[in-house]
Design an enzyme around this catalytic site. Structure first.
Site, PDB file in Angstrom:
ATOM      1  N   ARG A  31     -23.619  16.164  28.321  1.00 52.62           N
ATOM      2  CA  ARG A  31     -24.260  17.311  27.669  1.00 52.62           C
ATOM      3  C   ARG A  31     -24.543  17.075  26.182  1.00 52.62           C
ATOM      4  O   ARG A  31     -25.218  17.862  25.538  1.00 52.62           O
ATOM      5  CB  ARG A  31     -23.383  18.569  27.869  1.00 52.62           C
ATOM      6  CG  ARG A  31     -23.329  19.039  29.314  1.00 52.62           C
ATOM      7  CD  ARG A  31     -22.152  19.966  29.593  1.00 52.62           C
ATOM      8  NE  ARG A  31     -20.906  19.224  29.803  1.00 52.62           N
ATOM      9  CZ  ARG A  31     -19.730  19.780  30.061  1.00 52.62           C
ATOM     10  NH1 ARG A  31     -19.638  21.103  30.138  1.00 52.62           N
ATOM     11  NH2 ARG A  31     -18.640  19.042  30.243  1.00 52.62           N
ATOM     12  N   ASP A  65     -11.751  15.906  23.318  1.00 56.92           N
ATOM     13  CA  ASP A  65     -12.913  16.584  22.723  1.00 56.92           C
ATOM     14  C   ASP A  65     -12.539  17.954  22.155  1.00 56.92           C
ATOM     15  O   ASP A  65     -13.358  18.865  22.142  1.00 56.92           O
ATOM     16  CB  ASP A  65     -14.037  16.714  23.768  1.00 56.92           C
ATOM     17  CG  ASP A  65     -13.672  17.605  24.947  1.00 56.92           C
ATOM     18  OD1 ASP A  65     -12.502  18.023  25.054  1.00 56.92           O
ATOM     19  OD2 ASP A  65     -14.569  17.887  25.761  1.00 56.92           O
ATOM     20  N   LYS A  88     -22.797  -4.493  -7.853  1.00 52.82           N
ATOM     21  CA  LYS A  88     -22.327  -4.949  -6.542  1.00 52.82           C
ATOM     22  C   LYS A  88     -21.336  -6.078  -6.740  1.00 52.82           C
ATOM     23  O   LYS A  88     -21.598  -6.969  -7.558  1.00 52.82           O
ATOM     24  CB  LYS A  88     -23.522  -5.439  -5.714  1.00 52.82           C
ATOM     25  CG  LYS A  88     -23.147  -5.846  -4.321  1.00 52.82           C
ATOM     26  CD  LYS A  88     -23.966  -7.004  -3.803  1.00 52.82           C
ATOM     27  CE  LYS A  88     -23.531  -8.313  -4.399  1.00 52.82           C
ATOM     28  NZ  LYS A  88     -24.081  -9.513  -3.749  1.00 52.82           N
ATOM     29  N   ALA A  91     -31.205 -10.394 -27.735  1.00 54.08           N
ATOM     30  CA  ALA A  91     -32.046  -9.578 -26.862  1.00 54.08           C
ATOM     31  C   ALA A  91     -33.217 -10.401 -26.328  1.00 54.08           C
ATOM     32  O   ALA A  91     -33.751 -11.253 -27.029  1.00 54.08           O
ATOM     33  CB  ALA A  91     -32.560  -8.372 -27.645  1.00 54.08           C
TER      34      ALA A  91
HETATM   35  C1  UD1 Z   1     -12.180  20.562  30.775  1.00 56.86           C
HETATM   36  C2  UD1 Z   1     -11.311  21.353  31.778  1.00 56.86           C
HETATM   37  C3  UD1 Z   1     -11.630  22.836  31.597  1.00 56.86           C
HETATM   38  C4  UD1 Z   1     -11.375  23.257  30.157  1.00 56.86           C
HETATM   39  C5  UD1 Z   1     -12.136  22.382  29.194  1.00 56.86           C
HETATM   40  C6  UD1 Z   1     -11.691  22.671  27.767  1.00 56.86           C
HETATM   41  C7  UD1 Z   1     -10.987  19.949  33.761  1.00 56.86           C
HETATM   42  C8  UD1 Z   1     -11.369  19.729  35.168  1.00 56.86           C
HETATM   43  N1  UD1 Z   1     -11.628  20.940  33.117  1.00 56.86           N
HETATM   44  O1  UD1 Z   1     -13.535  20.779  31.121  1.00 56.86           O
HETATM   45  O2  UD1 Z   1     -10.816  23.600  32.464  1.00 56.86           O
HETATM   46  O3  UD1 Z   1     -11.749  24.612  29.980  1.00 56.86           O
HETATM   47  O4  UD1 Z   1     -11.897  20.987  29.450  1.00 56.86           O
HETATM   48  O5  UD1 Z   1     -12.485  22.024  26.831  1.00 56.86           O
HETATM   49  O6  UD1 Z   1     -10.118  19.286  33.261  1.00 56.86           O
HETATM   50  N2  UD1 Z   1     -12.397  12.679  30.708  1.00 56.86           N
HETATM   51  C9  UD1 Z   1     -11.906  11.456  31.084  1.00 56.86           C
HETATM   52  N3  UD1 Z   1     -12.215  10.969  32.319  1.00 56.86           N
HETATM   53  C10 UD1 Z   1     -12.963  11.671  33.195  1.00 56.86           C
HETATM   54  C11 UD1 Z   1     -13.443  12.938  32.804  1.00 56.86           C
HETATM   55  C12 UD1 Z   1     -13.136  13.414  31.551  1.00 56.86           C
HETATM   56  O7  UD1 Z   1     -11.225  10.777  30.320  1.00 56.86           O
HETATM   57  O8  UD1 Z   1     -13.181  11.167  34.311  1.00 56.86           O
HETATM   58  C13 UD1 Z   1     -12.061  13.185  29.358  1.00 56.86           C
HETATM   59  C14 UD1 Z   1     -13.278  13.444  28.495  1.00 56.86           C
HETATM   60  O9  UD1 Z   1     -13.611  12.298  27.733  1.00 56.86           O
HETATM   61  C15 UD1 Z   1     -12.825  14.612  27.615  1.00 56.86           C
HETATM   62  C16 UD1 Z   1     -11.802  15.329  28.484  1.00 56.86           C
HETATM   63  O10 UD1 Z   1     -11.418  14.423  29.486  1.00 56.86           O
HETATM   64  O11 UD1 Z   1     -12.206  14.164  26.440  1.00 56.86           O
HETATM   65  C17 UD1 Z   1     -12.358  16.598  29.112  1.00 56.86           C
HETATM   66  O12 UD1 Z   1     -13.484  16.266  29.878  1.00 56.86           O
HETATM   67  P1  UD1 Z   1     -14.789  17.167  29.895  1.00 56.86           P
HETATM   68  O13 UD1 Z   1     -15.778  16.525  30.783  1.00 56.86           O
HETATM   69  O14 UD1 Z   1     -15.208  17.501  28.526  1.00 56.86           O
HETATM   70  O15 UD1 Z   1     -14.214  18.464  30.622  1.00 56.86           O
HETATM   71  P2  UD1 Z   1     -14.753  19.953  30.498  1.00 56.86           P
HETATM   72  O16 UD1 Z   1     -15.879  20.136  31.409  1.00 56.86           O
HETATM   73  O17 UD1 Z   1     -14.940  20.313  29.093  1.00 56.86           O
HETATM   74 MG    MG Z   2     -14.945  19.201  27.376  1.00 56.91          MG
END
Ligand code: UD1
Ligand code: MG
Length: 530
Positions: free
Chosen positions: A29, A129, A387, A459
């Site tokens: 996204r 995140d 520099k 100069a």
């Molecule tokens: C997730 C939560 C949601 C919550 C939200 C809060 C789940 C299923 N959902 O959704 O309930 O409200 O965060 O911000 O957990 N990531 C991985 N590996 C993966 C998928 C994701 O490491 O396979 C990491 C992403 O890099 C990120 C974090 O997990 O840092 C959350 O993933 P993201 O896809 O942002 O989840 P949301 O849809 O925001």
């Molecule tokens: Mg998220």
């Protein structure tokens, strides 16, 4: 990685606490070529905010799960923890395919279930995140987990617009009449999987969990991808715990901003605004004056001493350190520099990866490129670019100069328009200028070259060979004065104008002037032509 908003006294590491940071997702996204967690908030990659909390609290190991652009994320994380206490606890684990948050946490199993080491008693799991989350909030969550004897404890927030977040679904009621506590948490339902009724819930899952050591990995083994995205959701462990009759606790954020999860550029911009404001407030409280706080930009890794003054539109970036009593005027940008005490930086300077000692004076319009050292009480002024150069104590380069690859000792005067000609088209060469040297205006130094202590360069000189100490170097064309030349020319032009025809006059006066004007003296004709 200093963190202005975490400068408050930090907690002690918690024995037996393993921390998992999920940072493997692509972040579709964001519509970006870069992994989401690498996007910056207040000058710092988003993932480092979670890593910062992990370093402060982990008593066991830390697993950072990387996947999308794994090498770059690993590099940023490793560089971000250098020299920090707790850095030795950090392990990077790879999630080759991003099959969901539950699958991400599963990848950390080898880090924690190591036969040779004691296992964690509890885990803190953080989304990579969620950059606004504070260490104190996490500490409270850990306390709630303990005090309620919970198996899973999650952080929730109540949002006006909960779109996109997982919703926290609670039981209809606790059963006990008159209870003020909210009903128990039953499960978390993702936005895409929620029924219209569930979607109408305003309480969301922040993505911060405490989970008991004996429960986590067994629960993860039982996850099923039976949802709209076909992923293994970490959030399903909540309902699993409830189904096993275990206690699930929840703490709700006082300030819902703290739970902001960055999935889009709009959310990234919103997070940036919040962090920037927190950083400004932190430095105002620490004794820094800001004439117009809203226009001042300070990165999370910056440190500023008290009684320093920041004028409007100042930008302090990266790991910049500003001493005490230093004044930075409008429109100045400083990146990764160390600036001493009582320094004055006048308007519109750009300073990068340089070092400025106490009581130095810079600007206006100074450009310091990487590798500059300006010593105590030295002055660099209008339109000077430097520099990889050291300017010694009390030395001055006040006007219109380029100083590159040079070592300049103390009490040197660099005349206006001085240029170190450091580049021969292939390689760079050094210029060395001894102490108490006086370089006249419009000096060019063809490097490699050395000007000895106490020398004077006249100069307009192009210095092509070393100048011994206490010597005068002069290399310029001798001057010719043609006495009366201008008066005669004026007279000739006046005759032409009184004749009336300006076009003809111009031609005529040129020819007449040639005849009328005095000839240069013999032997000087060549230089006079110039
Ligand atoms: C997730 C939560 C949601 C919550 C939200 C809060 C789940 C299923 N959902 O959704 O309930 O409200 O965060 O911000 O957990 N990531 C991985 N590996 C993966 C998928 C994701 O490491 O396979 C990491 C992403 O890099 C990120 C974090 O997990 O840092 C959350 O993933 P993201 O896809 O942002 O989840 P949301 O849809 O925001
Ligand atoms: Mg998220």
């Amino acid at each position: 990685m200093k963190h202005a908003i975490n400068h408050q006294k930090s907690s002690q590491p918690i024995p037996g606490l393993g921390v998992i940071v999920m940072a493997a997702g692509l972040g579709k996204r964001m519509n970006s070529n870069n992994a989401k967690v690498l996007h910056h908030v207040a000058g710092q990659a988003m993932v480092l905010y979670a890593v910062d909390v992990a370093l402060r609290l982990a008593g066991h190991r830390i697993a950072v799960v990387v996947g999308h652009q794994a090498d770059r994320v690993q590099q940023v994380v490793e560089a971000g923890v250098v020299g920090r206490p707790g850095a030795e606890l950090l392990h990077i684990v790879k999630q080759a395919e991003q099959l969901g948050t539950g699958h991400a946490v599963m990848q950390s199993r080898p880090v924690f279930l190591d036969e040779k080491a004691a296992r964690p008693t509890q885990y803190l799991i953080l989304n990579g995140d969620t950059p606004l989350l504070k260490e104190q909030t996490v500490c409270e969550l850990l306390r709630t987990h303990q005090s309620q004897g919970a198996t899973v404890t999650l952080l929730t927030a109540k949002l006006e617009d909960p779109t996109g977040y997982g919703r926290v679904i609670r039981r209809e009621s606790n059963g006990s009449h008159g209870s003020v506590a909210p009903p128990d948490v039953l499960k978390i339902v993702e936005d895409r999987d929620a029924t219209p009724d569930e979607r109408a819930t305003h309480e969301i899952n922040v993505g911060t969990y405490v989970v008991s050591g004996e429960f986590l990995f067994d629960a993860l083994d039982k996850l099923e991808p039976d949802n709209a995205q076909g992923e293994l959701y970490l959030t399903d462990i909540v309902h699993m715990a409830v189904a096993q009759g275990r206690r699930v606790a929840a703490a709700t954020l006082q300030d819902p901003d703290e739970g902001l999860g960055v999935n889009t550029r709009q959310q990234l911009a919103a997070a940036e605004q919040v962090v920037r404001q927190q950083i400004r407030e932190c430095w105002l409280d620490a004794g820094v004056t800001m004439r117009d706080p809203r226009s001042v930009w300070i990165d999370a890794g910056v440190t500023i001493g008290k009684d320093s003054v920041l004028y409007p539109n100042v930008t302090l970036e990266g790991t910049t350190v500003i001493g005490e009593g230093t004044t930075i005027h409008s429109g100045v940008r400083i990146s990764d520099c160390v600036i001493g005490n009582d320094v004055e930086v006048l308007d519109h300077c750009v300073l990068r990866e340089s070092h400025v000692d106490d009581e130095a004076h810079l600007g206006p319009f100074v450009h310091l490129r990487p590798g500059v050292v300006v010593r105590r009480k030295a002055k660099v002024g209008n339109f000077v670019e430097m520099k990889k150069t050291e300017l010694g104590e009390g030395s001055k380069a006040n006007h219109l100069s380029y100083l590159g690859d040079a070592t300049i000792a103390e009490n040197v005067n660099i005349g206006a328009g001085t240029i170190t000609c450091n580049y021969d088209g292939v390689r760079k060469h050094k210029t060395v200028i001894g102490k108490n040297v006086f370089l006249g205006s419009d000096t060019q130094l063809i490097a490699p070259v050395t000007v000895g202590d106490g020398s004077v360069v006249a100069a307009g000189t192009t210095v092509t060979q070393d100048v011994p100490p206490d010597s005068l170097a002069i290399a310029r064309v001798a001057q010719t004065n043609r006495v009366g030349w201008v008066a005669k020319r004026r007279a000739v032009l006046a005759i032409g104008i009184s004749n009336g025809n300006s076009a003809r006059v111009a031609v005529a006066s040129k020819t007449t002037a040639k005849k009328a004007l005095p000839k240069p003296k013999k032997g000087r004709a060549k230089s006079a032509k110039r």
